[in-house]
Design an enzyme around this catalytic site. Structure first.
Site, PDB file in Angstrom:
ATOM      1  N   GLY A 114      -5.163  74.139  71.342  1.00  0.00           N
ATOM      2  CA  GLY A 114      -4.028  73.304  71.901  1.00  0.00           C
ATOM      3  C   GLY A 114      -2.568  73.433  71.705  1.00  0.00           C
ATOM      4  N   GLU A 146      10.934  71.531  78.164  1.00  0.00           N
ATOM      5  CA  GLU A 146       9.859  70.816  78.378  1.00  0.00           C
ATOM      6  C   GLU A 146       9.824  69.716  77.473  1.00  0.00           C
ATOM      7  OE1 GLU A 146       4.880  71.174  78.297  1.00  0.00           O
ATOM      8  OE2 GLU A 146       6.215  72.878  77.844  1.00  0.00           O
ATOM      9  N   ARG A 147      10.036  69.779  76.105  1.00  0.00           N
ATOM     10  CA  ARG A 147      10.095  68.631  75.448  1.00  0.00           C
ATOM     11  C   ARG A 147      11.012  67.583  75.716  1.00  0.00           C
ATOM     12  NH1 ARG A 147       8.821  72.686  70.210  1.00  0.00           N
ATOM     13  NH2 ARG A 147       6.356  72.477  70.666  1.00  0.00           N
TER      14      ARG A 147
END
Length: 399
Positions: free
Chosen positions: A152, A262-263
């Site tokens: 992940g 993205e964050r």
């Protein structure tokens, strides 16, 4: 330092609100039921200039920067859209930046800004013409494939392998939880070109329909129902070397450089959900009466709404501050991690309180707050879990 509210950005907010009101709200419930948004929505968003926000005009974008992208994301949700819609419509925000950066536009952990090399260096780049321009024009859909069944947040542990064979790579492996994976025409894919799990990563663009590349089952999710999510399988998939992004084994750095954008996008979705839920709960408490009095007339309810508003606005202010520093080129990896966690924490608490204030109606699919309650849960997982963000913060503290 924060996001300056210029006349151009006010116009961008108005454009986004009009788009959501006209093109999204009449259909969003249907898209939630069928599990995806229509391809035509990408073309519509491209025609009015929304799809290309944050990408330089030289590659087919609309110009602007990370801060403008944040404004669009915020306004979509504040106007009654959803974070699932943002994920589905703007997946190219994570699928394309690596190509643009490799072609010569500035990277540095944010969506591409002005070209750092001569215009020709970008215009002549093969991947720009074949993938970036069509996607920003709304005629193609791209996805990013990093996560695997056994890896992940551990990007360096990727085991999908690519072996060089003449002028092709032969790819074997699997990916999962891939946003827009069902609809994507191509997938920017992280593969290991060294010993599997060694972190020697390379990015390849793999076309839908390539023999051996299979889009598996559509994954059913708690939230983000209008955003399709898929499993991907690669069995002896031959990918041309010309589909490699940048040099071999530069993929890990490329991925890390784009994580900030993205964050911050996820952080924006979080505080925007919180703000929208404050608005929804406030309107409900003004209109809803119990025992002969409006809910908003009760001190307990007023104070609850006041705290919800405070947490949402504080999260927004901090995310904006950090985003402005990222856009200015500052190395603020720790601050980005903190911003994501602050915004996610605010969203988690606010949506829970908002649904509670709505009572039984808040538990129904007819309630917008119910959708935000479900959608918010992924934000502390995607783009790096809350726990991974805390590890980054701890490292920044010297621990």
């Amino acid at each position: 330092m924060t996001i300056v509210d210029t006349p151009e950005r006010r116009q961008l907010r108005e454009l986004t609100r009009a788009f959501v009101t006209r093109e999204v709200l009449p259909h969003l419930a249907d898209w939630e039921r069928v599990g995806e948004i229509p391809r035509e929505l990408h073309a519509t968003a491209a025609r009015i200039g929304l799809l290309g926000i944050g990408f330089p005009e030289v590659v087919g974008g609309s110009g602007g920067d990370l801060l403008d992208s944040i404004i669009v994301t915020e306004e979509i949700i504040r106007s009654g859209g959803s974070s699932g819609l943002v994920a589905a419509l703007f997946t190219h925000g994570i699928a394309l930046p690596h190509m643009v950066a490799a072609a010569g536009a500035r990277g540095g952990g944010r969506l591409p800004g002005p070209a750092a090399e001569p215009v020709e260096a970008i215009r002549d780049h093969d991947l720009i013409d074949r993938y970036v321009r069509p996607t920003l024009a709304g005629s193609m859909i791209g996805a990013l494939a990093i996560t695997e069944p056994d890896t992940g947040s551990d990007v360096a542990g990727i085991r999908t392998h690519a072996r060089l064979d003449g002028d092709h790579y032969v790819v074997n492996g699997a990916k999962t939880y891939i946003t827009s994976g069902v609809r994507a025409d191509f997938v920017t894919t992280a593969v290991c070109t060294g010993v599997p799990g060694s972190g020697a990563l390379t990015l390849l663009v793999i076309d839908r329909g390539t023999p051996g590349f299979t889009v598996g089952r559509r994954l059913e999710k708690l939230g983000w129902h209008c955003s399709d999510t898929a499993e991907l399988s690669f069995v002896d998939v031959r990918v041309p070397v010309r589909n490699r992004i940048g040099e071999e084994e530069t993929g890990f750095l490329a991925i890390m450089q784009q994580f900030a954008a993205e964050r911050l996008s996820l952080a924006t979705q979080a505080y925007a959900i919180a703000q929208r839920c404050v608005e929804l709960a406030t309107a409900w408490c003004r209109d809803r009466s119990t025992f002969g009095r409006p809910l908003a007339s009760r001190q307990l309810v007023r104070h609850r709404l006041a705290e919800m508003h405070t947490r949402a606005e504080a999260a927004r202010a901090y995310v904006h501050q950090v985003a402005a520093r990222v856009a200015a080129g500052e190395p603020v990896v720790t601050e980005v991690a903190m911003a994501k966690n602050v915004a996610v924490s605010a969203a988690d608490w606010v949506v829970d309180q908002a649904l509670q204030l709505h009572g039984g109606f808040g538990y129904l699919r007819d309630a917008e707050v119910e959708r935000h309650y479900r959608d918010a849960r992924i934000l502390g997982i995607g783009g790096g879990t809350t726990e991974i963000m805390n590890e980054i913060v701890a490292k920044g503290m010297g621990l």
